[in-house]
Scaffold this active site. Structure first.
Site, PDB file in Angstrom:
ATOM      1  CB  THR A 114      63.435   5.647   1.701  1.00 34.24           C
ATOM      2  OG1 THR A 114      62.017   5.672   1.579  1.00 34.24           O
ATOM      3  CG2 THR A 114      63.858   6.504   2.864  1.00 34.24           C
TER       4      THR A 114
ATOM      5  CE1 TYR B  62      60.642   8.983   4.360  1.00 34.02           C
ATOM      6  CE2 TYR B  62      61.206   8.787   2.041  1.00 34.02           C
ATOM      7  CZ  TYR B  62      60.818   8.211   3.237  1.00 34.02           C
ATOM      8  OH  TYR B  62      60.603   6.861   3.299  1.00 34.02           O
TER       9      TYR B  62
ATOM     10  CB  THR C  58      62.268  -0.576   2.454  1.00 33.71           C
ATOM     11  OG1 THR C  58      61.396   0.494   2.806  1.00 33.71           O
ATOM     12  CG2 THR C  58      63.707  -0.185   2.661  1.00 33.71           C
ATOM     13  CG  ASP C  59      57.080   0.811   0.747  1.00 31.92           C
ATOM     14  OD1 ASP C  59      57.569   0.703   1.890  1.00 31.92           O
ATOM     15  OD2 ASP C  59      56.442   1.812   0.375  1.00 31.92           O
TER      16      ASP C  59
ATOM     17  CE  LYS D 213      59.042  -0.788   5.098  1.00 33.34           C
ATOM     18  NZ  LYS D 213      58.935   0.280   4.082  1.00 33.34           N
TER      19      LYS D 213
ATOM     20  CD  GLU E 144      42.231 -23.932   9.144  1.00 36.08           C
ATOM     21  OE1 GLU E 144      41.110 -23.820   8.635  1.00 36.08           O
ATOM     22  OE2 GLU E 144      42.460 -23.693  10.340  1.00 36.08           O
TER      23      GLU E 144
END
Ligand SMILES: NC(=O)C[C@H](N)C(=O)O
Length: 337
Positions: free
Chosen positions: A20, A34, A100-101, A173, A294
């Site tokens: 981006t 965009y 950024t992904d 992110k 767990e």
């Protein structure tokens, strides 16, 4: 006098990969609609004349893609170019512009495999440069300033977003619509304001020069996949991923990496057949998975990712599997990196 100051400035190379920060929309009102990866690096640099006050900057277009489409081959290509530049005497710092992904994945990868103490800073933006209040310009200016600063040396791969300096190891992110998108569960390392860095803490985990991994010796990355945990989950995805050749499966588990009783038998079988099982967590603010809490990891010979989120666990597992197939070694690496 001007020539003198220019000589004293650090030489910073900006490697552009798309995202981006190189995006463009139809109107200034388009902050979310965009196309990513449209604008070339020369144009990005030319749009910020102030860069020349903090460093001697030159750009290189390594690729031009939206970061959700980054492949392991792209990671290796980028990593090799970063290493070449880091070896070059006339390069003081490296900036990587990135979508950024998957920025957090690339930053962590470089943090593991680059053998240099020269600053490497990964940066992106949440809005394209054509949008009102675009954030890319300041993020990139900050990245160049941090990469050109001697103080940034030996601190591992860094990320500059929203005025913060974050560790590439654990930044993630956290939200996809705010400019305040990148957080580390353990906080930022510092701030960058008007081109000056203010440091407050240092990474404690092994990275770059202190790492046992080296991009120069990695020819390819093994297939490591992620399967998601949720209520009523079936074992279909886990089995299919193993069948298609995954050497390790990251369990993006609920809570502290817990595993549904519907999936446990399949994971035990997969481990017996040689697939590494790595328990991580998909909780939003940062998971924390402990051995034998767990699930009996010792008994099943599984590995825990501790605080690494599933996508970062995938990166470390790939890099680690280029060195070892031993689950105990793998677990050691998950504690140390
Ligand atoms: N903000 C962004 O950069 C998102 C974009 N999809 C990318 O990762 O390339």
């Amino acid at each position: 006098k001007e020539v003198e100051t220019k000589q004293k400035l650090a030489n910073v190379v900006v490697l552009a990969t798309g995202g981006t920060i190189a995006g463009a929309g139809a109107s200034a009102a388009n902050s979310a609609t965009y196309q990513a990866a449209k604008v070339g690096i020369e144009q990005l640099i030319a749009g910020i004349p102030e860069l020349s006050q903090v460093a001697n900057v030159r750009g290189e277009q390594v690729m031009q893609i939206a970061s959700e489409s980054i492949t392991n081959e792209n990671l290796l290509q980028l990593g090799r170019r970063v290493a070449e530049l880091a070896d070059s005497k006339d390069v003081d710092g490296i900036v990587i512009t990135h979508g950024t992904d998957t920025l957090e994945e690339t930053a962590y990868f470089l943090n593991l495999v680059e053998k240099t103490d020269k600053p490497i800073v990964v940066v992106g933006s949440m809005r394209p440069g054509t949008a009102m209040s675009a954030d890319g310009m300041l993020n990139l200016y900050n990245a160049v300033a941090v990469a050109g600063s001697k103080e940034s040396r030996g601190k591992g791969v860094l990320v500059t977003m929203n005025d913060e300096i974050l560790s590439g190891r654990d930044v993630s992110k956290m939200i996809n619509i705010k400019t305040e998108a990148f957080k580390s569960p353990w906080g930022p390392l510092g701030m960058v304001v008007e081109g000056k860095s203010y440091w407050f803490r240092l990474p404690a985990k092994r990275n770059t020069l202190d790492s046992e991994f080296d991009i120069k010796t990695i020819k390819s990355l093994p297939d490591v996949e992620i399967a998601y945990g949720y209520g009523n989950v079936s074992d279909t995805a886990y089995k299919a991923l193993a069948q298609s050749g995954a050497k390790a499966i990251i369990h993006a588990g609920t809570g502290n990496g817990s595993v549904s009783s519907r999936v446990v038998p399949a994971l035990q079988d997969l481990r017996k057949s040689g697939v590494q099982i790595i328990r991580s967590s998909h909780v939003n603010a940062g998971g924390f998975v402990l051995r034998n809490a767990e699930q009996p990891d010792d008994k099943y010979d599984w590995v825990v990712a501790n605080d690494l989120n599933p996508q970062k666990a995938r990166i470390l597992a790939m890099v680690a599997l280029t060195k070892t197939q031993d689950s105990k070694e793998l677990q050691r690496m998950f504690w140390e990196y």
